[in-house]
Design an enzyme around this catalytic site. Sequence first.
Site, PDB file in Angstrom:
ATOM      1  CG  HIS A 165      -2.093  -0.882   1.247  1.00 48.44           C
ATOM      2  ND1 HIS A 165      -3.042  -0.730   0.115  1.00 48.44           N
ATOM      3  CD2 HIS A 165      -2.170  -2.041   1.887  1.00 48.44           C
ATOM      4  CE1 HIS A 165      -3.958  -1.847   0.436  1.00 48.44           C
ATOM      5  NE2 HIS A 165      -3.424  -2.441   1.530  1.00 48.44           N
ATOM      6  CB  CYS A 215      -2.626   3.302  -3.992  1.00 53.61           C
ATOM      7  SG  CYS A 215      -3.831   2.164  -4.474  1.00 53.61           S
TER       8      CYS A 215
END
Length: 190
Positions: free
Chosen positions: A84, A127
């Site tokens: 992430h 992301c």
Amino acid sequence: MSRPRRSRALVIVNTDFRSGDGDAAFGARRGAKREAEKLSKRLSRLGYEVKLMHNQTAKEIEDLYQQECRREHGEFFVSIISSHGEEGVVLGCDSEPVKLTWIFQILSSEKCPALTKIPKIFFIQACRGGELDCGVVVECDGEEPEPDCFSDYLSIPPQSAVMFACSPGPAEAPGGRGTAPGPQPPDDPH
């Protein structure tokens, strides 16, 4: 007769995240572990010495790059991080950020002489925040790209290639975090 040094690849894949109090944070990244293992096998077949690491904290990620500075390298160094992230950072499995610029600095010629004149290739699958970006078009006809085309958070070191990739997972809803807008079903008239 000495054996030629092998090119190295460091693959870091974070799939399970915890907050500071130990609670689950973010969603589990299903499939990422399998993809990283396949990628590691492919790199091994290409002659790379691969170090595959799962669920590393922010500190452990930094330590892994520090260790690379003390290793012997062949013709290339490949770095793959699947985690992430937010703009300019990837997250350790402890949900703490690691600045990409810090990783690039660790591997710079000044701080890592072992990698001087060795191409460094970075693949970062994470992301860059909760908002969709509109993307950019970069002309590659010899002219310099617009100064605002890339992240203000990145300072890419010389002799490096960096690739950002983000694709929606099957469990993500259209338009959700990390997804690109795609065809939407028609509104239900009822």
